[in-house]
Design a protein around this motif. Structure first.
Motif, PDB file in Angstrom:
ATOM      1  N   MET A  98       0.792  -1.202   0.032  1.00  0.00           N
ATOM      2  CA  MET A  98      -0.069  -0.099  -0.014  1.00  0.00           C
ATOM      3  C   MET A  98       0.919   1.224  -0.063  1.00  0.00           C
ATOM      4  SD  MET A  98      -3.020  -0.761   2.519  1.00  0.00           S
ATOM      5  CE  MET A  98      -3.908  -2.493   2.622  1.00  0.00           C
ATOM      6  N   ASP A 117      -1.943   5.159   3.136  1.00  0.00           N
ATOM      7  CA  ASP A 117      -2.841   3.784   3.523  1.00  0.00           C
ATOM      8  C   ASP A 117      -2.352   3.102   4.488  1.00  0.00           C
ATOM      9  OD1 ASP A 117      -4.764   4.449   1.336  1.00  0.00           O
ATOM     10  OD2 ASP A 117      -4.070   3.028  -0.089  1.00  0.00           O
ATOM     11  N   GLU A 118      -0.943   2.687   4.490  1.00  0.00           N
ATOM     12  CA  GLU A 118      -0.494   1.993   5.764  1.00  0.00           C
ATOM     13  C   GLU A 118      -0.721   2.694   7.020  1.00  0.00           C
ATOM     14  OE1 GLU A 118       3.692   0.837   4.615  1.00  0.00           O
ATOM     15  OE2 GLU A 118       3.095  -0.417   3.156  1.00  0.00           O
ATOM     16  N   PHE A 125      -3.393  -5.339  -2.677  1.00  0.00           N
ATOM     17  CA  PHE A 125      -2.401  -4.819  -1.759  1.00  0.00           C
ATOM     18  C   PHE A 125      -2.797  -5.170  -0.354  1.00  0.00           C
ATOM     19  CE2 PHE A 125      -3.608  -2.007  -5.624  1.00  0.00           C
ATOM     20  CZ  PHE A 125      -2.352  -1.291  -5.525  1.00  0.00           C
ATOM     21  N   ASP A 159      -2.412  -5.691   3.808  1.00  0.00           N
ATOM     22  CA  ASP A 159      -2.555  -4.801   4.848  1.00  0.00           C
ATOM     23  C   ASP A 159      -1.427  -5.143   5.709  1.00  0.00           C
ATOM     24  OD1 ASP A 159      -2.987  -3.497   7.133  1.00  0.00           O
ATOM     25  OD2 ASP A 159      -4.873  -4.415   7.684  1.00  0.00           O
TER      26      ASP A 159
END
Length: 521
Positions: free
Chosen positions: A305, A309-310, A332, A334
């Motif tokens: 990501m 986003d992370e 993507f 997590d």
């Protein structure tokens, strides 16, 4: 006579079609698509069923006829549920308002506009009245969900204090829910409703597109869980872990530093590279098991990501490839809590999320031209069930041969899949409490390999009965269908042809899929 132009132009509402006394609209593909587009916007179950039943399917192309038959089957089951059990949100949930549904979830946005706020007040009060009406029929949210919704309503009312009428409506809904809490009791499943067993069986039918009793589902899921547990036990003992439940031993192994990535860019890059190595091998196996593969499925990748986003701890997500490859596909992962994701849990993620899971199935569904209403209603658990099936297929193809830890990671994921199925059945068919379901899942699977706690999964099961069960059963029924076809055909069985029969037409109710596959056999 209702003309094709009227249907295609959207000038004929469902009520007008019903008033026509069964006169059939022109039955070509464009007219059907226009009609399904209108029906997809919602409406009463009986009106939708009558409207589609009034349409003549005779001149339709084979692909459009699949749309017609599949949606008609789904509407028939939906109408049966709503007619016999007139409460809640139709065939999707027995509850009007939950932690995941209801006007209250968008009240903060509604407060920004006077007209929108007034509409939200009307909707809130209508929902509150429905909550009370359903309670008179014995349909009340589980107590732990009432607590969460009540807290959310209070917080939202404070946030919209500048719109006092809206805040007051939120308060009224909260008061009704709190007053109903003593009536909720300790059980959280639909078995506590009048004729709850029949209701749950119908929800399973809607999820599957075929009849299956809760008892049949329990027997099949339990057998799968026993086989997976025995296999996990052997693999864990080979790792020197022989004491405690399988879940407890998996928890111990998941904390072993040898299999964890560093919580930095280097660790995330290495994890992504490892997943792509598994993906490359998965793509190389496709020709042996699939006759039809989208060109786009051959170019998918596993990706990190963005830093934003992370930082936001966004959950894993996918971008499906186009069938022709003009749009690349990616998953993507997590990795916000990368230290809870040991390397041996990753291979199964690759097979589920990319090849031969979602990234093989989704482009073929796109090419099939299946109407979105068919995709959504015909077999709601199919897409997820296929991805679980793809994990098992990878194991059968020898993906984990010589790598016992990767095999163990696959087993843990499958225990998680069958655990959700059994928890759904346990809660709604066996009358399990939250506590019993929690202990069961922890003992079975250990720490969930997904980044969501057991409590979150049980909340979804409580408010969306049969949804998790439908996904797990889709996997088991695909395997059963494959083995039945193999038994009928013997040496003539072709796995590639079987996969074409399942995937190429697009999602179909299980009953229709069985008839097509076994009819061809």
């Amino acid at each position: 006579m209702i003309s094709r132009r009227e249907v295609m132009g959207g000038a004929v509402a469902s009520t007008a079609l019903l008033a026509a006394g069964g006169v059939q609209a022109a039955g070509d593909d464009a007219a059907l698509k226009a009609l399904l587009d209108r029906l997809a916007k919602g409406g009463r179950a009986d009106q939708k069923l009558a409207t589609l039943s009034a349409f003549s399917p005779t001149p339709l192309s084979p692909a459009a006829r699949l749309d017609y038959d599949a949606v008609l089957s789904a509407f028939t089951t939906e109408d049966d549920i709503v007619r016999r059990f007139p409460f809640g949100a139709g065939a999707t949930s027995p509850y009007v308002v939950t932690t995941r549904s209801g006007t209250w979830l968008k009240a903060a946005d509604a407060a920004k506009s006077g007209d929108t706020a007034a509409d939200a007040v009307k909707r809130l009060d209508a929902e509150t009245a429905r909550i009370a009406e359903d309670a008179a029929k014995g349909v009340v949210l589980p107590a732990f969900v009432i607590d969460k919704v009540a807290a959310g309503l209070a917080e939202t009312a404070t946030a919209v204090a500048s719109a006092p009428e809206l805040a007051a409506a939120l308060g009224r809904q909260r008061s009704v829910l709190i007053a109903l809490r003593p009536q909720a009791g300790k059980e959280i499943g639909v078995g506590r409703f009048k004729d709850g067993e029949t209701y749950y069986a119908l929800l399973l039918k809607a999820a599957m597109g075929a009849d299956i009793t809760p008892s049949q589902a329990w027997a099949r899921a339990s057998a799968a869980a026993r086989a997976l547990t025995a296999r996990a036990d052997r693999l864990l003992k080979a790792q020197g872990l022989s004491r405690g439940t399988v879940g407890a031993r998996l928890a111990t192994l998941s904390r072993d530093e040898r299999w964890l990535y560093s919580d930095d860019d280097a660790g995330r890059d290495r994890l992504t590279a490892d997943m792509n190595a598994w993906l490359t091998r998965a793509v190389s196996r496709l020709p042996a098991s699939f006759a039809t593969v989208a060109p786009g499925s051959l170019t998918v990748r596993m990706s990190r990501m963005s830093p934003a986003d992370e930082a936001a701890r966004r959950q894993g997500y996918r971008e499906a490839p186009a069938f022709d490859g003009t749009r690349s596909g990616a998953y993507f992962a997590d990795l916000s809590t990368i230290r809870t994701r040991p390397g041996w849990t990753l291979p199964s993620v690759v097979h589920h999320e990319s090849v031969a899971g979602h990234m093989v199935q989704m482009p073929l569904e796109e090419r099939s031209g299946a109407h979105p209403l068919r995709s959504r209603m015909a077999f709601p658990g199919f897409s997820e069930g296929w991805a679980i099936y793809a994990e098992q297929l990878a194991d059968e193809e020898g993906a984990f041969a010589g790598d016992p830890l990767a095999e163990l990671g696959y087993i843990q994921w499958m225990l998680f899949r069958v655990g959700r199925l059994l928890a759904d059945l346990g809660v709604h068919h066996k009358g399990w409490s939250v506590e019993k379901a929690t202990v069961f899942l922890n003992d079975l699977q250990g720490p969930p390999p997904v980044f969501s706690p057991v409590s979150q999964g049980l909340e979804r099961i409580a408010i969306g009965p049969a949804a998790s069960a439908g996904q797990g059963l889709a996997w088991l029924e695909l395997v059963r269908l494959r083995e039945e076809s193999r038994k009928r055909l013997g040496a003539a069985f072709d796995l590639r042809r079987f996969h074409d029969a399942v995937l190429v037409p697009g999602p179909l109710p299980l009953s229709m899929m069985r008839a097509r596959v076994l009819g061809a056999a």
